[in-house]
Every structure is written in C-alpha cells, then in structure tokens.
Write a protein that holds these residues in place. Structure first.
Motif, PDB file in Angstrom:
ATOM      1  N   UNK A   1      37.719  85.996  58.573  1.00 43.05           N
ATOM      2  CA  UNK A   1      37.144  84.744  58.058  1.00 43.05           C
ATOM      3  C   UNK A   1      37.511  84.468  56.609  1.00 43.05           C
ATOM      4  N   UNK A   2      38.422  85.261  56.052  1.00 41.31           N
ATOM      5  CA  UNK A   2      38.739  85.127  54.624  1.00 41.31           C
ATOM      6  C   UNK A   2      39.727  84.014  54.324  1.00 41.31           C
ATOM      7  N   UNK A   3      40.391  83.494  55.352  1.00 43.61           N
ATOM      8  CA  UNK A   3      41.489  82.563  55.108  1.00 43.61           C
ATOM      9  C   UNK A   3      41.234  81.160  55.652  1.00 43.61           C
ATOM     10  N   UNK A   4      40.056  80.939  56.223  1.00 42.23           N
ATOM     11  CA  UNK A   4      39.737  79.628  56.775  1.00 42.23           C
ATOM     12  C   UNK A   4      38.409  79.142  56.197  1.00 42.23           C
ATOM     13  N   UNK A   5      38.392  77.956  55.570  1.00 37.21           N
ATOM     14  CA  UNK A   5      37.148  77.444  54.999  1.00 37.21           C
ATOM     15  C   UNK A   5      36.141  77.052  56.071  1.00 37.21           C
ATOM     16  N   UNK A   6      34.898  76.896  55.671  1.00 37.72           N
ATOM     17  CA  UNK A   6      33.818  76.580  56.605  1.00 37.72           C
ATOM     18  C   UNK A   6      34.129  75.305  57.384  1.00 37.72           C
ATOM     19  N   UNK A   7      34.709  74.316  56.730  1.00 39.08           N
ATOM     20  CA  UNK A   7      35.014  73.058  57.420  1.00 39.08           C
ATOM     21  C   UNK A   7      35.962  73.277  58.590  1.00 39.08           C
ATOM     22  N   UNK A   8      36.895  74.192  58.451  1.00 43.12           N
ATOM     23  CA  UNK A   8      37.842  74.472  59.534  1.00 43.12           C
ATOM     24  C   UNK A   8      37.195  75.323  60.636  1.00 43.12           C
ATOM     25  N   UNK A   9      36.169  76.087  60.282  1.00 40.28           N
ATOM     26  CA  UNK A   9      35.501  76.941  61.260  1.00 40.28           C
ATOM     27  C   UNK A   9      34.425  76.205  62.046  1.00 40.28           C
ATOM     28  N   UNK A  10      34.163  74.960  61.701  1.00 34.50           N
ATOM     29  CA  UNK A  10      33.005  74.246  62.248  1.00 34.50           C
ATOM     30  C   UNK A  10      33.036  74.139  63.768  1.00 34.50           C
ATOM     31  N   UNK A  11      34.221  74.043  64.382  1.00 31.16           N
ATOM     32  CA  UNK A  11      34.284  73.872  65.840  1.00 31.16           C
ATOM     33  C   UNK A  11      34.667  75.155  66.567  1.00 31.16           C
ATOM     34  N   UNK A  12      34.485  76.311  65.933  1.00 33.02           N
ATOM     35  CA  UNK A  12      34.895  77.577  66.533  1.00 33.02           C
ATOM     36  C   UNK A  12      34.188  77.829  67.861  1.00 33.02           C
ATOM     37  N   UNK A  13      32.921  77.420  67.982  1.00 33.65           N
ATOM     38  CA  UNK A  13      32.191  77.684  69.234  1.00 33.65           C
ATOM     39  C   UNK A  13      32.804  76.899  70.385  1.00 33.65           C
ATOM     40  N   UNK A  14      33.193  75.669  70.132  1.00 33.25           N
ATOM     41  CA  UNK A  14      33.810  74.865  71.176  1.00 33.25           C
ATOM     42  C   UNK A  14      35.177  75.424  71.551  1.00 33.25           C
ATOM     43  N   UNK A  15      35.911  75.926  70.587  1.00 30.59           N
ATOM     44  CA  UNK A  15      37.213  76.528  70.872  1.00 30.59           C
ATOM     45  C   UNK A  15      37.040  77.769  71.758  1.00 30.59           C
ATOM     46  N   UNK A  16      36.046  78.584  71.436  1.00 26.67           N
ATOM     47  CA  UNK A  16      35.769  79.776  72.236  1.00 26.67           C
ATOM     48  C   UNK A  16      35.346  79.383  73.654  1.00 26.67           C
ATOM     49  N   UNK A  17      34.533  78.347  73.756  1.00 29.02           N
ATOM     50  CA  UNK A  17      34.084  77.893  75.068  1.00 29.02           C
ATOM     51  C   UNK A  17      35.262  77.418  75.929  1.00 29.02           C
ATOM     52  N   UNK A  18      36.198  76.687  75.309  1.00 34.15           N
ATOM     53  CA  UNK A  18      37.380  76.241  76.058  1.00 34.15           C
ATOM     54  C   UNK A  18      38.210  77.426  76.544  1.00 34.15           C
ATOM     55  N   UNK A  19      38.287  78.446  75.736  1.00 34.49           N
ATOM     56  CA  UNK A  19      39.133  79.593  76.059  1.00 34.49           C
ATOM     57  C   UNK A  19      38.488  80.532  77.070  1.00 34.49           C
TER      58      UNK A  19
ATOM     59  N   UNK B   1      43.298  77.393  70.577  1.00 32.29           N
ATOM     60  CA  UNK B   1      44.037  77.283  69.314  1.00 32.29           C
ATOM     61  C   UNK B   1      43.403  78.147  68.220  1.00 32.29           C
ATOM     62  N   UNK B   2      43.151  79.406  68.584  1.00 35.65           N
ATOM     63  CA  UNK B   2      42.614  80.408  67.664  1.00 35.65           C
ATOM     64  C   UNK B   2      43.478  81.653  67.776  1.00 35.65           C
ATOM     65  N   UNK B   3      43.985  82.144  66.655  1.00 39.06           N
ATOM     66  CA  UNK B   3      44.738  83.394  66.628  1.00 39.06           C
ATOM     67  C   UNK B   3      43.801  84.518  66.202  1.00 39.06           C
TER      68      UNK B   3
ATOM     69  N   UNK C   1      51.853  74.976  64.838  1.00 41.38           N
ATOM     70  CA  UNK C   1      50.676  74.134  65.047  1.00 41.38           C
ATOM     71  C   UNK C   1      49.666  74.412  63.941  1.00 41.38           C
ATOM     72  N   UNK C   2      49.500  73.470  63.046  1.00 36.57           N
ATOM     73  CA  UNK C   2      48.588  73.661  61.918  1.00 36.57           C
ATOM     74  C   UNK C   2      47.118  73.605  62.333  1.00 36.57           C
ATOM     75  N   UNK C   3      46.844  73.200  63.557  1.00 35.26           N
ATOM     76  CA  UNK C   3      45.460  73.170  64.023  1.00 35.26           C
ATOM     77  C   UNK C   3      44.957  74.549  64.422  1.00 35.26           C
ATOM     78  N   UNK C   4      45.865  75.506  64.582  1.00 36.69           N
ATOM     79  CA  UNK C   4      45.455  76.857  64.969  1.00 36.69           C
ATOM     80  C   UNK C   4      44.639  77.492  63.844  1.00 36.69           C
ATOM     81  N   UNK C   5      43.483  78.018  64.204  1.00 36.76           N
ATOM     82  CA  UNK C   5      42.688  78.785  63.244  1.00 36.76           C
ATOM     83  C   UNK C   5      43.325  80.159  63.094  1.00 36.76           C
ATOM     84  N   UNK C   6      43.708  80.520  61.871  1.00 41.48           N
ATOM     85  CA  UNK C   6      44.411  81.775  61.635  1.00 41.48           C
ATOM     86  C   UNK C   6      43.393  82.866  61.299  1.00 41.48           C
ATOM     87  N   UNK C   7      42.875  83.489  62.345  1.00 39.89           N
ATOM     88  CA  UNK C   7      41.868  84.532  62.196  1.00 39.89           C
ATOM     89  C   UNK C   7      42.428  85.906  62.527  1.00 39.89           C
TER      90      UNK C   7
END
Length: 385
Positions: free
Chosen positions: A364-382, A343-345, A26-32
């Motif tokens: 945070x070294x491998x994901x650009x700011x544009x990909x991190x923009x919805x991190x708060x919503x992802x955390x809230x869902x989880x 969808x966050x590793x 799943x390419x939508x997963x944030x690889x953190x």
C-alpha cells in the motif's frame, strides 16, 4: 546446469508479477505487487544529490567503507535509538543498499551448514541470501490474529540448536508488517545469549510504525550491544530506493571481517548517493512522520475496504497479507484473477516461508487512498467475494 547453491532458491515472485503488469501498459492497474513508494525523498537529500553530481570527491571508490560524514550520521542515529556509542571508523560500514549489507554480514559469520533463525513469513530475499551464504534457514512461526501478527515463542524456542549461528530479524517485517513487542524482543535476546549467536537486525523499516508504536532496538537490551549487528538503509523510511545506500553497524569484534567481505564483494557504495543519504539522516525534517501518517491511512483504507475477508492487519511497514486459501483460492490463482479481472497486481508469497505460501501480498506504499477507493469492487470482480 544449475549450480547446487541455486537449486533451493525459487526467486521472489515480485519480478514476474511486475513484468506481467508492465506488459499490459494499463495505468488503471493498481500496483500492489512491489515495494515502491510515490512519496518524495527529503528535499535536503535531493539537493545534496544534485550537488554531488558535480562533486569530484563523490566520483570515487574511496573511502571503501563509506564517506566519513555518512558513517558519523549513522552512528549518531544509532546512539539516539539505542543509547549506545559506536565508533564510525571501526564499527560502521556503508553498503550498497541494505540487502547487500545483510549478505556481506552473512558471508562474514556463517560456516557452511550453520543455521539462521528467521520468522515465517519473511522476505524471500532474506531467506535466499542465507542459502547463498551456505547457511540453513530455520523458521519461527508468526501467528495471525484479529489484532495482527504475534511471534510464537514456543516455535522460536524450537528453532534453537547446536548449529544456531544467528537470528535474522526484521521489525517491522516484510511481508506481513509484524512488529516485535518488548516481550518478543527479550525472548529473542535470551535465545541469542544462550546459543552464543548473533542477532542480525534488519532495520530497513524501523520507524514505519502504526498506531503510536515506539521503536524498540534490540541492541539496547541488556548484553545485546556486543551481539547485535544492525543493517539499515535510506530506501524505505527516507523514500530513497534508487540511491542504493545502506549501512552496517556492529561491534568491532566482527566488523573487521565484514569490512573484508565488503571489499571482496561489492567493493564500495554509490558515490553520488552518499551525500544525499547523509543529508537525509541529518536534516531538520526528514519527512518520516508525515510519510508514516500517509502509509497508515492507506493501510486503514485497505483494512476497511477488505473487512470480512481474511486479512491480517500490519502494525508497520508497507504491506499486508490476505489468506486466499481461506477463500478457496491458491494465491497464484488469486493473483492471476486479480490482474485479469480486477486490474490489481499483487504477489503470491510462495518461497517466503514454510507457511507463507497461503498468502497474497498487497503493498500500500505506492498507491494513494484515492486510487485504492474501489479496491473492494476490484476484488469482487476477480474473486466473486
């Protein structure tokens, strides 16, 4: 049956988290979860590596201590950073990555049962290598605060005893991004001198500093040139993880033993990787400043998005920690929920120090700011917070 030296080594957890994320395709997963970066190596390093593939001299075991040009480039960097002069022939060895260098040093300086002081939290791979080398890790506590991490100097003093052989320090540190200030480095140096111990300095992220902080190299402190063994690499600063080229720099009194250990262990380095590493250390623009600016922007994006959650701000490096136990979640459970629902590793810090097990790490070294923009919503869902 597991041999005794492995019974106290739990692994690092990153591999299992990475495998779980990979399995989802799943390419939508944030690889953190892992220390990687999408930022390119220096152009000069790429060109030199391409050329090395066709260079027969690069397809060789020799010289066992590393190519002369690279050792000269390393000691030149050390002189710029510390003001101290090192002999590239007798006081510098190229290693197959930084961690191989650290392990070879530990094998060269420790008797079974000798104690090595590390910070808590710290990279599990460092702790595990102390144990593999028959050493005993002891921990000085890092204290989280509103402005980041600070070293508990009383805790540091309490670690020192008759079996103290070395202080293994990383600044910026993994996983929390602790950066030692002048007072903390001086305290560490004082204890080194009093205990007649080595300072093994992991300089893998030395220049990845945020908010205008300056490099403080412990070998530059009074009386520490002869006690400090520096291990660096091109992996992080120069974005050259796959080259597997590092270096060890220290006083001649110990480097003969390190050379013998290196010859007896990994033997030599990646031949075609060294010309690129030399180019990175000597080129006019190594891209480190530009890369640090991007990594700091990513850190700031995460800090803003996670405002109000128990996040500890890093002063450098590639990752930050969140205390999920304050949210009523064990880190392993928080990690599982993040992957399944958000969808966050991200990797739980079990085995990264006595108190580190309460934290989850975000890289945070491998994901650009544009990909991190919805991190708060992802955390809230989880997590529902």
């Amino acid at each position: 049956m597991t041999v005794s030296r492995l019974k106290t080594i739990p692994g690092i957890g990153v591999d299992r988290m990475g495998d779980a994320a990979d399995a989802r395709h799943n390419r939508n997963i944030l690889r953190l979860e892992n220390l990687d970066t999408d930022l390119r190596p220096p152009a000069a390093a790429l060109r030199a590596t391409h050329a090395a593939i066709d260079d027969d001299d690069a397809n060789s075991y020799l010289p066992f201590t590393g190519q002369t040009a690279l050792r000269e480039a390393v000691v030149a960097r050390m002189q710029r950073t510390t003001g101290a002069v090192y002999d590239p022939a007798g006081e510098c060895i190229v290693s197959a990555g930084g961690l191989a260098g650290i392990f070879n040093v530990l094998l060269s300086i420790l008797e079974p049962g000798d104690e090595v002081v590390l910070t808590d939290p710290t990279y599990a791979g460092l702790i595990n290598r102390v144990r593999l080398a028959a050493g005993v890790p002891v921990f000085a506590r890092l204290v989280p605060g509103a402005e980041g991490w600070r070293l508990d100097l009383d805790s540091l003093a309490a670690t020192v005893g008759p079996r103290t052989r070395a202080f293994l320090m990383m600044s910026p540190s993994m996983p929390g991004g602790f950066v030692a200030n002048a007072g903390e480095w001086n305290a560490i140096a004082d204890h080194c001198r009093r205990a007649n111990a080595w300072l093994l300095y992991d300089a893998a992220m030395e220049r990845i500093l945020f908010d205008g902080r300056a490099v403080i190299h412990p070998a530059a402190l009074p009386g520490m040139r002869e006690r400090t063994i520096t291990v660096g690499s091109v992996s992080k600063e120069y974005r050259m993880i796959g080259w597997r080229v590092g270096w060890i720099v220290g006083p001649e009194s110990v480097m003969a033993d390190v050379r013998l250990t290196s010859l007896s262990n990994v033997v030599c380095q990646v031949g075609i990787g060294m010309p690129g590493a030399t180019a990175a250390l000597t080129c006019a623009d190594d891209g480190v400043a530009a890369a640090v600016a991007q990594w700091q922007a990513r850190r700031d994006c995460l800090l803003e998005a996670l405002r109000g959650l128990p996040v500890v701000s890093p002063h450098g490096g590639w990752s930050l920690l969140i205390d999920t136990e304050q949210l009523g979640l064990a880190p392993h459970e928080a990690s599982r929920l993040l992957l399944e629902k958000g969808e966050v590793a991200a990797t739980a810090m079990s085995g990264w120090g006595p108190d580190a097990g309460r934290y989850l790490r975000f890289v945070f070294s491998n994901e650009p700011v544009a990909r991190l923009a919805d991190i708060r919503e992802r955390v809230r869902r989880a997590w529902g917070v």
